[in-house]
Design a protein around this motif. Structure first.
Motif, PDB file in Angstrom:
ATOM      1  N   TRP A   1     -15.644  -1.610  17.117  1.00 49.56           N
ATOM      2  CA  TRP A   1     -16.334  -0.878  16.060  1.00 49.56           C
ATOM      3  C   TRP A   1     -16.836   0.420  16.640  1.00 49.56           C
ATOM      4  O   TRP A   1     -17.501   0.434  17.673  1.00 49.56           O
TER       5      TRP A   1
ATOM      6  N   TRP B   1      -5.251   0.651  14.306  1.00 50.70           N
ATOM      7  CA  TRP B   1      -6.555   0.003  14.332  1.00 50.70           C
ATOM      8  C   TRP B   1      -6.776  -0.729  15.648  1.00 50.70           C
ATOM      9  O   TRP B   1      -5.856  -1.307  16.213  1.00 50.70           O
TER      10      TRP B   1
ATOM     11  N   ASN C   1      -1.835   3.292   5.154  1.00 45.94           N
ATOM     12  CA  ASN C   1      -2.796   2.993   4.081  1.00 45.94           C
ATOM     13  C   ASN C   1      -3.278   1.548   4.124  1.00 45.94           C
ATOM     14  O   ASN C   1      -3.478   0.917   3.090  1.00 45.94           O
ATOM     15  N   VAL C   2      -3.466   1.033   5.335  1.00 49.69           N
ATOM     16  CA  VAL C   2      -3.923  -0.336   5.539  1.00 49.69           C
ATOM     17  C   VAL C   2      -5.352  -0.272   6.084  1.00 49.69           C
ATOM     18  O   VAL C   2      -5.618   0.423   7.059  1.00 49.69           O
ATOM     19  N   SER C   3      -6.252  -0.997   5.469  1.00 53.76           N
ATOM     20  CA  SER C   3      -7.645  -1.040   5.945  1.00 53.76           C
ATOM     21  C   SER C   3      -7.732  -1.900   7.199  1.00 53.76           C
ATOM     22  O   SER C   3      -6.837  -2.707   7.500  1.00 53.76           O
ATOM     23  N   TRP C   4      -8.857  -1.773   7.913  1.00 59.74           N
ATOM     24  CA  TRP C   4      -9.098  -2.622   9.075  1.00 59.74           C
ATOM     25  C   TRP C   4      -9.095  -4.087   8.653  1.00 59.74           C
ATOM     26  O   TRP C   4      -8.527  -4.940   9.343  1.00 59.74           O
ATOM     27  N   GLU C   5      -9.693  -4.369   7.507  1.00 58.51           N
ATOM     28  CA  GLU C   5      -9.752  -5.748   7.010  1.00 58.51           C
ATOM     29  C   GLU C   5      -8.354  -6.293   6.743  1.00 58.51           C
ATOM     30  O   GLU C   5      -8.059  -7.452   7.035  1.00 58.51           O
ATOM     31  N   ASP C   6      -7.475  -5.462   6.169  1.00 63.18           N
ATOM     32  CA  ASP C   6      -6.102  -5.900   5.914  1.00 63.18           C
ATOM     33  C   ASP C   6      -5.341  -6.118   7.219  1.00 63.18           C
ATOM     34  O   ASP C   6      -4.531  -7.048   7.328  1.00 63.18           O
ATOM     35  N   ALA C   7      -5.587  -5.265   8.216  1.00 64.15           N
ATOM     36  CA  ALA C   7      -4.935  -5.430   9.510  1.00 64.15           C
ATOM     37  C   ALA C   7      -5.381  -6.744  10.162  1.00 64.15           C
ATOM     38  O   ALA C   7      -4.559  -7.495  10.703  1.00 64.15           O
TER      39      ALA C   7
ATOM     40  N   PRO D   1       0.797  -1.233   0.000  1.00 66.63           N
ATOM     41  CA  PRO D   1       0.000   0.000   0.000  1.00 66.63           C
ATOM     42  C   PRO D   1       0.830   1.284   0.000  1.00 66.63           C
ATOM     43  O   PRO D   1       0.281   2.365  -0.142  1.00 66.63           O
TER      44      PRO D   1
END
Length: 182
Positions: free
Chosen positions: A179, A175, A78-84, A64
């Motif tokens: 939620w 992260w 630039n890492v999404s929560w899903e990627d983390a 990313p």
């Protein structure tokens, strides 16, 4: 060390979560301070995940950060929560033997409460190092670095949390498993 990551133990027990009413930097949803009791010891990564560590997970996928090789020891951005979360799953699969040998551990994103206790200690510090802001102890706008700095760069300057976690203020956002919902 497990899989190249260093961890620090955060002891169970009560801590003061949130910011003081007179903290003008705190958002309304960070107030009031209140006591939270975490009923278990837990482990936190001492350092934020670096570009080089995240690249191991990606293998041949696109990173990313375009110039990550020039900044291998900087935190991955630039890492999404899903990627983390996917990184945590990959880490658990890849290092299963080490995690089992260390007491059947697994890597996951911390809850907001776990993160905050690890970052600020038990007594409701505003910053990892205490209650007075010090731009020499973190990468912030006041330090005028203009970007990320190497992970752990402020450890020798007293920027670590009471439990020994580095970069818990400044450098990048991190992260958590929780939620956010108004």
């Amino acid at each position: 060390l497990i899989g190249g990551l260093e961890f620090v133990r955060v002891p169970k027990g009560k801590f003061i979560m949130g910011s003081k009413e007179d903290n003008s930097l705190a958002a309304d949803d960070e107030k009031p301070q209140h006591t939270v009791d975490i009923s278990y010891d837990y482990w936190m990564a001492k350092f934020i995940l670096t570009n080089a560590q995240f690249a191991e997970f990606l293998d041949k996928k696109k990173h990313p950060v375009s110039d990550w090789q020039k900044r291998k020891d900087h935190p991955v951005v630039n890492v999404s929560w899903e990627d983390a979360a996917a990184y945590c799953n990959w880490f658990n699969e890849t290092h299963q033997a080490e995690l089992t040998a260390a007491g059947n551990l697994s890597l996951r994103l911390p809850s907001e409460a776990e993160w905050e206790k690890a970052a600020r200690g038990a007594y409701g510090n505003e910053w990892p190092w205490g209650n007075e802001f010090d731009p020499n102890k973190c990468n912030s706008a006041e330090g005028k670095k203009g970007g990320t700095t190497p992970v752990g760069a402020y450890s020798a300057l007293g920027g670590d949390s009471p439990y020994g976690c580095a970069d818990m203020a400044g450098n990048v956002w991190e992260w958590c498993a929780d939620w956010f919902n108004d």
